[in-house]
Design a protein around this motif. Structure first.
Motif, short mmCIF file in Angstrom:
data_model
loop_
_atom_site.label_atom_id
_atom_site.label_comp_id
_atom_site.label_asym_id
_atom_site.label_seq_id
_atom_site.Cartn_x
_atom_site.Cartn_y
_atom_site.Cartn_z
N LEU A 1 -7.31 0.36 21.93
CA LEU A 1 -6.05 1.04 21.57
C LEU A 1 -5.28 0.19 20.56
N GLU B 1 3.54 7.11 4.76
CA GLU B 1 3.54 7.39 6.20
C GLU B 1 4.97 7.35 6.76
N TYR C 1 -2.48 -1.25 18.51
CA TYR C 1 -1.01 -1.30 18.54
C TYR C 1 -0.53 -1.64 17.13
N LEU D 1 -12.54 4.42 20.30
CA LEU D 1 -11.43 3.89 19.52
C LEU D 1 -10.30 4.92 19.56
N ALA D 2 -9.20 4.55 20.18
CA ALA D 2 -8.04 5.45 20.27
C ALA D 2 -7.33 5.50 18.92
N PRO D 3 -6.55 6.57 18.66
CA PRO D 3 -5.76 6.56 17.42
C PRO D 3 -4.75 5.42 17.47
N TYR D 4 -4.44 4.86 16.31
CA TYR D 4 -3.42 3.80 16.26
C TYR D 4 -2.06 4.39 16.62
N LEU D 5 -1.22 3.54 17.15
CA LEU D 5 0.07 3.99 17.68
C LEU D 5 0.86 4.86 16.70
N GLY D 6 1.00 4.37 15.45
CA GLY D 6 1.82 5.09 14.47
C GLY D 6 1.28 6.46 14.10
N ARG E 1 0.84 -1.20 0.00
CA ARG E 1 0.00 0.00 0.00
C ARG E 1 0.88 1.25 0.00
N LEU F 1 1.40 0.19 13.47
CA LEU F 1 2.23 1.32 13.03
C LEU F 1 1.68 2.05 11.82
N SER F 2 0.88 1.37 11.00
CA SER F 2 0.37 2.10 9.83
C SER F 2 -1.13 1.91 9.69
N ALA F 3 -1.73 2.87 9.02
CA ALA F 3 -3.18 2.91 8.91
C ALA F 3 -3.67 2.05 7.76
N GLY F 4 -3.35 0.78 7.81
CA GLY F 4 -3.80 -0.15 6.78
C GLY F 4 -5.26 -0.54 6.99
N ARG F 5 -5.68 -1.53 6.23
CA ARG F 5 -7.06 -2.01 6.29
C ARG F 5 -7.42 -2.47 7.70
#
Lengths: 121, 121
Positions: free
Chosen positions: B68, A19, B70, B100-105, A13, B72-76
């Motif tokens: 939360l 990113e 864990y 829903l917390a933001p993902y770590l990355g 991707r 690193l990237s905003a994948g599917r």
């Protein structure tokens, strides 16, 4: 001259690879007092490769190259693949000092960051 | 009662899944003032699943559950799979508040952490 190279796995991707570039770009000014050169690299699926990024750093004048693995777990990539690529480059460039930083997930501070994120929700 | 569930992808490698459990365990005392219950869950390849961990939190008395991611990237997984599972549980438990917390990355702070790691080398 010191160079810091952020190394990620790489993704099919494009947006995930972008990113990484953005993170490396944001990191640059924050480490500028220590690292006069910064870069990014991907283990697979995207460019530049780790060897290419190291070559680029050396061509830019780096005599010390620090590899920072942007990985969450200590899998084969972190424990074997990345160190093997760094070792190869070390053999090709004995005058350059290579350093391998702890991978992100294993570095102190990840717990503090998770705690900070979860308290902001 | 508030519950925080650390959600990771899950791995075929037991040691990687154990890393997640250790991180969740270390996180627990650091967020205890906000979250009286904490847990961990895996999207795939390991147990407990996200739905199971949410059920466990609710059984323990949680009326607010924060997920939360864990990652690193905003994948599917981050953009679709995890939110879909949370939405299902929200429909089953309308009296429970899900967050829903933001993902770590993607969370602020990752750059600071990378800068701190790279300066310690």
């Amino acid at each position: 001259m010191k160079s810091l190279i952020l190394v990620a796995h790489g993704s099919r991707r494009t947006v995930s690879n972008i990113e990484i570039i953005q993170i490396a770009t944001q990191l640059k000014p924050q480490v500028a007092d220590t690292y006069q050169h910064t870069g990014h690299a991907f283990l697979e699926l995207a460019q530049p490769s780790i060897p290419d990024a190291i070559e680029q750093a050396i061509k830019a004048g780096a005599n010390e190259v620090t590899i920072l693995p942007y990985f969450l777990s200590a899998g084969r990539h972190v424990s074997e693949d990345v160190p093997a690529l760094v070792k190869q480059k070390q053999q090709q460039h004995p005058a350059v000092e290579f350093k391998l930083a702890p991978y992100l997930g294993g570095a102190g501070g990840i717990i503090d960051l998770l705690a900070a994120i979860s308290k902001k929700i």
